[in-house]
Design a protein around this motif. Structure first.
Motif, short mmCIF file in Angstrom:
data_model
loop_
_atom_site.label_atom_id
_atom_site.label_comp_id
_atom_site.label_asym_id
_atom_site.label_seq_id
_atom_site.Cartn_x
_atom_site.Cartn_y
_atom_site.Cartn_z
N PHE A 155 34.62 31.20 56.97
CA PHE A 155 35.42 30.23 57.42
C PHE A 155 35.55 29.17 56.70
O PHE A 155 36.49 28.17 56.63
CB PHE A 155 35.07 29.80 58.82
N ALA A 156 34.81 29.01 55.47
CA ALA A 156 34.66 27.76 54.67
C ALA A 156 36.22 27.46 54.10
O ALA A 156 36.43 26.39 54.07
CB ALA A 156 33.65 28.02 53.72
N ALA A 157 36.80 28.32 53.72
CA ALA A 157 38.41 28.31 52.93
C ALA A 157 39.17 27.61 53.67
O ALA A 157 39.99 26.89 53.68
CB ALA A 157 38.83 29.84 52.58
N GLY A 158 39.04 27.75 55.16
CA GLY A 158 39.96 27.11 56.00
C GLY A 158 39.62 25.83 56.59
O GLY A 158 40.34 25.25 57.47
N ILE A 159 38.47 25.18 56.21
CA ILE A 159 37.98 24.03 56.60
C ILE A 159 38.03 22.91 55.59
O ILE A 159 37.55 23.27 54.69
CB ILE A 159 36.51 24.15 57.17
N SER A 160 38.40 21.72 55.95
CA SER A 160 38.52 20.77 54.96
C SER A 160 37.25 19.89 54.94
O SER A 160 36.76 19.38 55.90
CB SER A 160 39.58 19.72 55.12
N SER A 161 36.63 19.77 53.77
CA SER A 161 35.45 18.93 53.63
C SER A 161 35.67 17.69 54.24
O SER A 161 34.73 16.78 54.65
CB SER A 161 35.00 19.01 52.25
N GLU A 162 36.85 17.12 53.88
CA GLU A 162 37.16 15.73 54.29
C GLU A 162 36.93 15.45 55.86
O GLU A 162 36.68 14.30 56.29
CB GLU A 162 38.73 15.32 53.74
N GLY A 192 23.11 28.81 63.99
CA GLY A 192 23.95 27.59 63.91
C GLY A 192 23.79 26.74 62.51
O GLY A 192 24.67 26.49 61.88
N ILE A 193 22.48 26.52 62.12
CA ILE A 193 22.28 25.88 60.90
C ILE A 193 22.65 26.82 59.83
O ILE A 193 23.15 26.29 58.70
CB ILE A 193 20.74 25.28 60.64
N GLY A 194 22.47 28.20 59.83
CA GLY A 194 22.85 29.11 58.76
C GLY A 194 24.44 29.15 58.55
O GLY A 194 24.87 28.91 57.50
N PHE A 195 25.06 28.90 59.67
CA PHE A 195 26.60 28.82 59.76
C PHE A 195 27.00 27.50 59.14
O PHE A 195 28.02 27.49 58.07
CB PHE A 195 27.17 28.78 61.07
N TYR A 196 26.49 26.32 59.41
CA TYR A 196 26.64 25.20 58.48
C TYR A 196 26.42 25.11 57.32
O TYR A 196 27.28 24.86 56.33
CB TYR A 196 25.64 24.00 59.38
N ASP A 197 25.29 25.87 56.72
CA ASP A 197 24.83 25.92 55.48
C ASP A 197 26.05 27.03 54.52
O ASP A 197 26.27 26.60 53.55
CB ASP A 197 23.71 26.81 55.31
N GLY A 198 26.54 27.98 55.20
CA GLY A 198 27.66 28.48 54.76
C GLY A 198 28.93 27.89 54.74
O GLY A 198 29.68 28.14 53.56
N LEU A 199 29.14 27.00 55.41
CA LEU A 199 30.46 26.24 55.61
C LEU A 199 30.48 25.09 54.99
O LEU A 199 31.64 24.98 54.33
CB LEU A 199 30.57 25.98 57.39
N PHE A 200 29.34 24.41 54.81
CA PHE A 200 29.39 23.24 54.07
C PHE A 200 28.05 22.91 53.26
O PHE A 200 28.24 22.66 51.94
CB PHE A 200 29.61 21.80 55.20
#
Length: 262
Positions: A96-103, A153-161
């Motif tokens: 999902f990382a590609a579709g989420i803005s880090s800003e 949950g934290i694994g998901f966050y790690d991959g996302l951000f």
């Protein structure tokens, strides 16, 4: 090995050692290691920097985990289960990382970290042997929560951000499983080994690891990681708590700077 000066190599190795120490004590070593690699290798593609970062970090994390397991009461089986779930979660987060803005994510994470810092400051007994974290039994429901929510949950966050994953792991494991901060740090290292192994396998498959540079830096990261684990074990939860707050505020400052300059 990329074409870098001896001075740059020495600085990268020192950064790897410091990152290993910080990561072993309370997590967050990537806050130092990854920026150091980006600064030291300005002409190297980002994918190779990320892959090299994982190749270095997994060595120090493994050394710290082994040191902790030998000297701290760590439930290795539970830690591995949380780690495998975190590995699966990180794959989902990366999807999902590609579709989420880090800003968009940075302010949310900054608020969460400030809340964490306030909680730790207002509860001096949190994660200490003198507090109530060790007195209550760990139920099956809490174990399931640790595996699914903390790992996934934290694994998901790690991959996302990513930034601050190790620190979030320490805090979550302390809160959910009633661990003291030293044991939580030890458990987090085993979880980190699992997630780093999965990420490194993907980078290696795509050929984006600078193995020669990683091998040199990994020796320093290993030394720093083992030294950090010994320091945490000898100094206790009070020391880990102080380092934890320092890392949390450093992470908030970094995210704030990134948001300001974005």
């Amino acid at each position: 090995m990329p074409d870098i000066t001896l001075t740059t190599l020495i600085l990268l190795c020192l950064a790897a050692a410091a990152a290993g120490w910080i990561d072993a004590v309370v997590g967050g070593g990537g806050l130092l290691l990854l920026p150091a690699l980006l600064l030291g290798l300005p002409n190297v593609p980002a994918a190779h920097v990320l892959g090299t970062n994982k190749a270095v970090a997994i060595v120090g994390t493994s050394g710290a985990a082994i040191t902790y397991v030998r000297r701290a009461p760590v439930r290795v089986g539970l830690a591995v289960r949380v780690g495998l779930m975190a590995l699966a979660g990180s794959v989902g987060g990366a999807f999902f990382a590609a579709g989420i803005s880090s800003e968009v994510l940075r302010p949310v994470i900054m608020v969460a970290l400030l809340g964490v810092a306030a909680f730790v400051l207002l509860r001096p007994s949190f994660g200490t042997a003198a507090g109530d974290t060790d007195a209550r039994p760990v139920t099956r429901a809490r174990i399931v929560t640790a595996v699914v929510l903390v790992g996934g949950g934290i694994g998901f966050y790690d991959g996302l951000f990513g930034p601050g994953t190790g620190t979030f792991l320490v805090l979550a494991l302390t809160a959910v499983l009633h661990l003291d901060l030293v044991t939580a740090s030890a458990t987090a290292k085993i979880v980190n080994v699992c997630t780093n192994a999965g990420a490194l396998a993907m980078f290696a498959y795509h050929g984006t690891v600078l193995w020669q540079l990683a091998a040199v830096m990994a020796l320093f990261n290993l030394a720093g990681g083992m030294a950090g684990a010994r320091t945490a074990l000898s100094r206790g939860s009070g020391f880990v708590r102080a380092v934890l707050l320092t890392v949390v505020f450093s992470l908030v400052a970094k995210l704030g700077y990134d948001q300001w300059t974005a």
